[in-house]
Enzyme design. Sequence first.
Site, PDB file in Angstrom:
ATOM      1  N   HIS A   1     -95.267 -20.148  -6.181  1.00 57.59           N
ATOM      2  CA  HIS A   1     -96.163 -19.885  -5.046  1.00 57.59           C
ATOM      3  C   HIS A   1     -96.082 -21.021  -4.020  1.00 57.59           C
ATOM      4  O   HIS A   1     -96.745 -22.046  -4.192  1.00 57.59           O
ATOM      5  CB  HIS A   1     -97.607 -19.760  -5.538  1.00 57.59           C
ATOM      6  CG  HIS A   1     -97.863 -18.494  -6.284  1.00 57.59           C
ATOM      7  ND1 HIS A   1     -98.246 -17.332  -5.662  1.00 57.59           N
ATOM      8  CD2 HIS A   1     -97.750 -18.186  -7.594  1.00 57.59           C
ATOM      9  CE1 HIS A   1     -98.373 -16.361  -6.557  1.00 57.59           C
ATOM     10  NE2 HIS A   1     -98.079 -16.868  -7.741  1.00 57.59           N
TER      11      HIS A   1
ATOM     12  N   CYS B   1     -93.485 -14.417  -5.954  1.00 54.63           N
ATOM     13  CA  CYS B   1     -93.910 -14.020  -7.302  1.00 54.63           C
ATOM     14  C   CYS B   1     -93.710 -12.521  -7.520  1.00 54.63           C
ATOM     15  O   CYS B   1     -92.577 -12.067  -7.579  1.00 54.63           O
ATOM     16  CB  CYS B   1     -95.358 -14.472  -7.536  1.00 54.63           C
ATOM     17  SG  CYS B   1     -95.811 -14.442  -9.262  1.00 54.63           S
ATOM     18  N   TYR B   2     -94.794 -11.736  -7.578  1.00 47.94           N
ATOM     19  CA  TYR B   2     -94.630 -10.288  -7.727  1.00 47.94           C
ATOM     20  C   TYR B   2     -93.742  -9.744  -6.607  1.00 47.94           C
ATOM     21  O   TYR B   2     -92.939  -8.839  -6.808  1.00 47.94           O
ATOM     22  CB  TYR B   2     -96.005  -9.612  -7.691  1.00 47.94           C
ATOM     23  CG  TYR B   2     -95.956  -8.097  -7.786  1.00 47.94           C
ATOM     24  CD1 TYR B   2     -95.814  -7.463  -9.017  1.00 47.94           C
ATOM     25  CD2 TYR B   2     -96.051  -7.302  -6.641  1.00 47.94           C
ATOM     26  CE1 TYR B   2     -95.760  -6.071  -9.102  1.00 47.94           C
ATOM     27  CE2 TYR B   2     -96.000  -5.917  -6.720  1.00 47.94           C
ATOM     28  CZ  TYR B   2     -95.858  -5.311  -7.958  1.00 47.94           C
ATOM     29  OH  TYR B   2     -95.809  -3.937  -8.034  1.00 47.94           O
TER      30      TYR B   2
ATOM     31  N   GLY C   1     -99.142 -10.788  -7.141  1.00 47.97           N
ATOM     32  CA  GLY C   1    -100.101  -9.785  -7.592  1.00 47.97           C
ATOM     33  C   GLY C   1    -100.129  -9.734  -9.097  1.00 47.97           C
ATOM     34  O   GLY C   1     -99.200 -10.216  -9.752  1.00 47.97           O
TER      35      GLY C   1
ATOM     36  N   LYS D   1    -112.966 -21.866   5.548  1.00 49.37           N
ATOM     37  CA  LYS D   1    -113.963 -22.822   5.995  1.00 49.37           C
ATOM     38  C   LYS D   1    -113.400 -23.825   7.008  1.00 49.37           C
ATOM     39  O   LYS D   1    -114.030 -24.119   8.017  1.00 49.37           O
ATOM     40  CB  LYS D   1    -114.468 -23.577   4.775  1.00 49.37           C
ATOM     41  CG  LYS D   1    -115.760 -24.255   5.010  1.00 49.37           C
ATOM     42  CD  LYS D   1    -116.766 -23.669   4.078  1.00 49.37           C
ATOM     43  CE  LYS D   1    -118.171 -23.879   4.486  1.00 49.37           C
ATOM     44  NZ  LYS D   1    -119.014 -22.871   3.840  1.00 49.37           N
TER      45      LYS D   1
ATOM     46  N   GLU E   1     -97.450 -21.108  -1.244  1.00 47.07           N
ATOM     47  CA  GLU E   1     -98.677 -21.164  -0.440  1.00 47.07           C
ATOM     48  C   GLU E   1     -99.767 -22.026  -1.060  1.00 47.07           C
ATOM     49  O   GLU E   1    -100.725 -22.372  -0.391  1.00 47.07           O
ATOM     50  CB  GLU E   1     -99.198 -19.741  -0.185  1.00 47.07           C
ATOM     51  CG  GLU E   1     -99.813 -19.017  -1.390  1.00 47.07           C
ATOM     52  CD  GLU E   1     -98.790 -18.333  -2.290  1.00 47.07           C
ATOM     53  OE1 GLU E   1     -97.628 -18.773  -2.319  1.00 47.07           O
ATOM     54  OE2 GLU E   1     -99.154 -17.374  -2.989  1.00 47.07           O
TER      55      GLU E   1
ATOM     56  N   ASP F   1    -121.106 -22.150   8.160  1.00 43.84           N
ATOM     57  CA  ASP F   1    -120.655 -20.848   8.661  1.00 43.84           C
ATOM     58  C   ASP F   1    -121.671 -20.183   9.579  1.00 43.84           C
ATOM     59  O   ASP F   1    -121.339 -19.763  10.688  1.00 43.84           O
ATOM     60  CB  ASP F   1    -120.347 -19.892   7.498  1.00 43.84           C
ATOM     61  CG  ASP F   1    -119.541 -20.577   6.421  1.00 43.84           C
ATOM     62  OD1 ASP F   1    -118.800 -21.504   6.771  1.00 43.84           O
ATOM     63  OD2 ASP F   1    -119.672 -20.203   5.250  1.00 43.84           O
TER      64      ASP F   1
END
Length: 517
Positions: free
Chosen positions: A171, A84-85, A57, A373, A173, A229
């Site tokens: 991170h 992180c945060y 964050g 997506k 991710e 989409d």
Amino acid sequence: MKRDKILIIDFGSQYTMLIARRIRELNVYSVILSPFEENLIESVNADDVKGIILSGGPSSVYDESAPKIPIEIFNSGKPILGICYGLQLIAHLLGGKVSKSKKREYGYALFKVIRNSILFDGVERKFQVWMSHGDYVEKLPEDFVSTGKTESTPYASIENKKLKIYGTQFHPEVYHTKNGKKIIKNFIFKIAGAKRNWKITSFIDEKIREIRGVVKDKPCFLALSGGVDSSVLAFLLRKSIPENFYPIFVDTGLLKEKEKERVKRIFKDFKNLKIVEAKDDFLNALKGVKDPEEKRKIIGKVFFEVFEREAKSISKEKGEKIGFLAQGTLYPDLIESKSYKGPSSKIKTHHNVGGVPEKHPFILIEPFKELFKDEVRKIGKKLKVPDEIIKRHPFPGPGMAVRIIGEINEEKLEIIKKADLIVEEEIKKAKLYNKLWQVFPVLLPVKSVGVMGDTRTYENVIAIRAVKSVDGMTADWAKLPYFLLDKIARRIIGEIKGINRVVYDITSKPPSTIEWE
Ligand code: XMP
């Protein structure tokens, strides 16, 4: 259906949804909660929650308004991973010390594992990670140890094995972090002990049930664009509510060449399909408008007016007042349009989100709003949506309007559509289309001097943008072969009047966005 769940508490990072997605890729269900959620402790303590991830964050733990969580969460006995945060919050709340770095660390760093940890099982001892932080942990809380460091961060990963609390300053991710997936996997399976019981097919069944339950016998409209989409959503809605589903295709005049014909062909079996011609409405409304945000807003507004008019007239025929509006909104549209349960700042107004005015007569349903997506593509595959659609590159709602920099007119539209055809054709011929996230031309309002034959020319410039990306949130510019760029440039200049120079965009996202406007 009962299934294991990983809770992600979102402190406003742009990457929060990526965490959710990484976990779902591992066939484990994940949900995102705000730290301000009323029943946070109850949610954390639910039986099906196997682990908790505290996201990154933009705040500093010392900011007055910094989002925090009740300390009881650390006593819940559930495994916790702070990113992180999230790591800084663990350190701060449990008695360590977080300080301001002299310099913000942003980008790649070399991470070294300094102590064996389950988190790094099967992972190399040194690897590249992605960092983005201004604060760092200066002193660990009691009973915590450091398991890894980088040159400028002594506590780049920490843990308290007994309490099952882990943290990484980097991170895991994001794709830029090597071994990130493996680290998340270690947390989910080896530390949290979750089972792989979340599948795309169960998502489809669940959504079908939900849609039927909500829509019942009211009409349900969809703005069908022919993109991935809305097309996948059209197939899902037809399967869910075949009688009451009304796809409406609005030809804005800002679409790709022959788009209307393509839609007519692919959706020929959709008996309620309605095609609306509205090019003039859009071009009139956009006359003289140069500002990108203003363009986006106008397009959204006009689009909605046209769409609402059609939907109302269909509803009237059915003896209904109005009905549902299904939207193919995806998570990246949401996060980049507005703050998603957190303080990440607005970057662009996206047409399919920003375009729906606050006051409208529909009841909205957005079955894909927490998907990326590639997850939608997987759903499309299961629903037998033709490959021609599933493999299509994303195309922005405001269409060619954001690929003509500055004011729009018919002449410029003709140029950009022709260039777009050439670019797509050559990329497909070179068998690179499926390897790219997007490739397209941008018409610049810049004139430059050229020479053709013996004549001086003074004409416009086209930029080519080609990017590789996994989800559109970050992207690398594609290193297209020179012969291909050469061929595209020659064809554009040879075949399109008004262009005498072609340039290639070599910026990634960030710092640039994918579209130019
Ligand atoms: P940017 O330009 O923000 O784009 O890096 C990220 C991805 O989103 C697409 N995009 C849009 N999609 N409505 C959409 O449905 C929009 O208004 C819109 N604007 C950008 C863009 O093409 C890229 O894939």
